[in-house]
Design a protein around this motif. Structure first.
Motif, mmCIF file in Angstrom:
data_model
loop_
_atom_site.group_PDB
_atom_site.id
_atom_site.type_symbol
_atom_site.label_atom_id
_atom_site.label_comp_id
_atom_site.label_asym_id
_atom_site.label_seq_id
_atom_site.Cartn_x
_atom_site.Cartn_y
_atom_site.Cartn_z
ATOM 1 N N LEU A 157 0.833 -1.207 0.000
ATOM 2 C CA LEU A 157 0.000 0.000 0.000
ATOM 3 C C LEU A 157 0.867 1.256 0.000
ATOM 4 O O LEU A 157 0.547 2.249 -0.681
ATOM 5 N N HIS A 158 1.960 1.224 0.747
ATOM 6 C CA HIS A 158 2.872 2.376 0.763
ATOM 7 C C HIS A 158 3.474 2.602 -0.617
ATOM 8 O O HIS A 158 3.561 3.739 -1.098
ATOM 9 N N ASN A 159 3.897 1.516 -1.285
ATOM 10 C CA ASN A 159 4.522 1.650 -2.605
ATOM 11 C C ASN A 159 3.528 2.066 -3.679
ATOM 12 O O ASN A 159 3.909 2.670 -4.688
ATOM 13 N N LEU A 160 2.251 1.734 -3.483
ATOM 14 C CA LEU A 160 1.230 2.116 -4.465
ATOM 15 C C LEU A 160 0.891 3.599 -4.410
ATOM 16 O O LEU A 160 0.315 4.148 -5.360
ATOM 17 N N THR A 161 1.228 4.259 -3.334
ATOM 18 C CA THR A 161 0.818 5.644 -3.143
ATOM 19 C C THR A 161 1.646 6.592 -3.999
ATOM 20 O O THR A 161 2.880 6.600 -3.939
ATOM 21 N N CYS A 162 0.960 7.371 -4.803
ATOM 22 C CA CYS A 162 1.590 8.430 -5.609
ATOM 23 C C CYS A 162 0.507 9.446 -5.965
ATOM 24 O O CYS A 162 -0.663 9.279 -5.614
ATOM 25 N N ALA A 163 0.886 10.481 -6.684
ATOM 26 C CA ALA A 163 -0.088 11.522 -7.036
ATOM 27 C C ALA A 163 -1.214 10.975 -7.898
ATOM 28 O O ALA A 163 -2.369 11.422 -7.788
ATOM 29 N N ASP A 164 -0.894 9.991 -8.771
ATOM 30 C CA ASP A 164 -1.925 9.453 -9.672
ATOM 31 C C ASP A 164 -2.902 8.525 -8.953
ATOM 32 O O ASP A 164 -4.055 8.385 -9.383
#
Length: 573
Positions: free
Chosen positions: A483-490
């Motif tokens: 979940l942490h790695n999936l987090t981005c502006a998009d």
């Protein structure tokens, strides 16, 4: 943070000719030491017949390892005899003595066998047998042109081919025994003879696969075409049958050809050949050379994909294990991921429930084989997903993400509770699957977005389910890292809007830290994920206020915003 190297899996000598008489082997003996230990009666008590006062219980404790059988000759003598034997009777006696002497699990003695050149001697012996077998096949092929088909069919299986197969099988078996030595000695042997042995083993495997495939296809053809009485197509002498035979006569002759073909193949060869290659794969320094060896990966893939029931399950598991270990080497990862069909093969092992033939296994042993294969295949995908160049291609492999999701959610089985490690294999699969998802999530922003949208949100739902309900903390940690790695502006808006996600992260981030480092790591990682979402989300998003409210509550409860370092980046295991 562990380095990649820490996560990596453990991965011909010529003698001067001299006219020396062939040493004679004494009669073999089967006396072994340390087979049992008696805790009450001494050797003197047994000899004298004395009885100890009171009640006594004799406990025969099994040895920790299979002990070495006391050899009639030294290791050096056994190898010397093998080097001098050329005639069949001498060869058979020599290889029998070698197998008797080497069949144990005492690592120090196997190291000694390598020192004396047993690996080189057996390599040259195997090459001789394969050459003689090839010459015999050419002779039989030329005889086929001289005699009519009936005479050829009657005499083609005269026991010669079967004899060579047995000799080759015993030689390969002895070679596998030698490689039960320590990894350092395996490495030394691979440097000396590995590139000579590997082609011989691959040739044997491919020949066995062809024989077993022909036998299997013949059997299937007989079952399907019984009413029509259609002859099976074979590459051997049964390709032409007398058209005047009745149906029962034809079936009887086809069964005879089937048995004859079985005499020239040995499933044990597939087990032992793949096990020898597995010994080589224990050595990290040899994995790159092995992976780039022509036909190795394709041969292992063919073993795994084989539909023949005659291919031993152990050979399939060995092949998967070799691939998983080769995938630990950073120099191999991109090449292996690009090998045609290899990723599809691994995915197929993880989705055995999609196969109607495998969905409901007939026995518990069949099910154990399936979940063991699934676990090893998941480990191979985890290792391959570590390379940055592989993240996008692997995401695009059909059903790969779905197979990881399925393994992540499989916590119990109807076959569980039998004391044979079902829960352990399922746990290993969940850990590898969650680790592979973590690695794939550490990808460019476009891939993060597509992963969040995968299956109309099925991936996010599965991650939330695992984070809440999985009993293993290691799986939970990897899910939070995903979940942490999936987090981005998009992807921030998708994640924040996912029902239950903010509540889960808030709950974990404010959990009591009294159970040790594990809960502390989960809480810290959940808090970091919330902070990352805050940075990625823009103030004009409709969900921004909800995120800010949760963050304020979590910060007040934790009384600190100091972030502790945890492992969130991709890694291989």
């Amino acid at each position: 943070m562990r380095s990649f190297q820490d996560d990596m899996a453990e991965a011909m000598l010529d003698q001067d000719y001299s006219s020396v008489p062939i040493p004679q082997l004494p009669l073999p003996t089967t006396i072994s030491y340390n087979e049992t230990r008696e805790t009450t009666l001494t050797w003197k008590d047994h000899v004298d017949g004395n009885k100890m006062p009171g009640k006594s219980v004799v406990i025969n404790e099994p040895p920790y390892k299979r002990q070495r059988v006391t050899p009639a000759t030294s290791t050096r003598q056994v190898i010397e005899v093998l080097n001098f034997c050329v005639v069949r009777t001498d060869r058979e006696a020599a290889i029998a003595s070698v197998c008797e002497s080497f069949d144990h699990n005492v690592e120090a003695y196997h190291n000694e066998e390598i020192d004396y050149g047993a690996d080189a001697a057996l390599c040259k012996h195997l090459a001789l047998l394969l050459l003689k077998e090839s010459n015999e096949a050419q002779r039989m092929k030329s005889n086929k042109k001289k005699f009519n088909q009936d005479d050829y069919r009657a005499n083609s299986h005269d026991g010669t081919s079967k004899g060579y197969t047995e000799e080759i099988s015993r030689t390969v078996e002895a070679l596998e025994m030698v490689y039960r030595c320590s990894a350092n000695y395996v490495s030394s042997s691979f440097t000396r003879v590995g590139l000579e042995i590997l082609p011989l083993l691959l040739g044997i495997i491919n020949k066995e696969l062809c024989c077993l495939k022909d036998s299997s296809s013949s059997e299937q053809c007989e079952d399907v075409n019984t009413e029509e009485d259609v002859r099976p197509k074979r590459t051997t002498s049964d390709s032409t049958l007398d058209s005047t035979m009745s149906g029962s006569e034809k079936k009887s002759q086809k069964e005879t050809f089937y048995v004859s073909n079985q005499n020239t193949s040995s499933p044990n060869l597939l087990r032992k050949c793949t096990k020898i290659i597995g010994h080589f794969a224990r050595v990290g320094s040899a994995t790159e050379t092995m992976a780039y060896h022509p036909d190795l990966l394709s041969t292992l893939k063919n073993i795994i994909d084989s539909q023949s029931d005659f291919v031993p399950s152990e050979a399939r598991l060995n092949s998967l294990w070799i691939i998983a270990n080769l995938a630990c080497n950073t120099e191999n990862m991109v090449m292996m991921a690009c090998t045609p069909g290899l990723m599809d093969t691994l995915v197929k092992q993880c989705r055995f429930n999609d196969d109607k033939r495998l969905k409901h296994p007939e026995s518990f042993s069949d099910y154990i084989h399936l979940i063991r294969a699934q676990s090893i295949a998941a480990r191979a995908m985890l290792n391959l997903s570590w390379a940055p160049e592989n993240k996008i291609p692997m995401f695009e492999v059909d059903n790969l993400v779905d197979s990881l999701i399925t393994m992540l959610l499989t916590r119990t089985s109807e076959w569980g509770g039998r004391g044979h490690g079902v829960s352990t294999f399922l746990l290993q699969s969940r850990r590898h699957a969650s680790g592979a998802l973590r690695n794939l999530a550490a990808a460019p922003r476009r891939n993060k977005f597509h992963l969040c949208k995968h299956g109309n949100g099925s991936l996010l739902n599965s991650l939330l389910d695992a984070a809440r309900n999985d009993p293993d903390t290691s799986v939970k940690t990897r899910v939070l890292a995903t979940l942490h790695n999936l987090t981005c502006a998009d992807s921030a808006e998708i994640l924040i809007s996912e029902p239950g996600l903010l509540d889960l992260l808030s709950e974990l981030a404010t959990a009591n830290e009294t159970t040790g480092n594990t809960e502390d790591e989960l809480g810290t990682l959940a808090f970091r994920t919330l902070r990352t979402m805050e940075k990625a989300a823009s103030s004009d998003m409709s969900c921004h206020d909800s995120l800010q409210k949760v963050l304020n509550e979590v910060s007040a409860t934790r009384n600190s915003t100091v972030l502790k370092p945890v492992k969130t980046e991709s890694s291989a295991e």
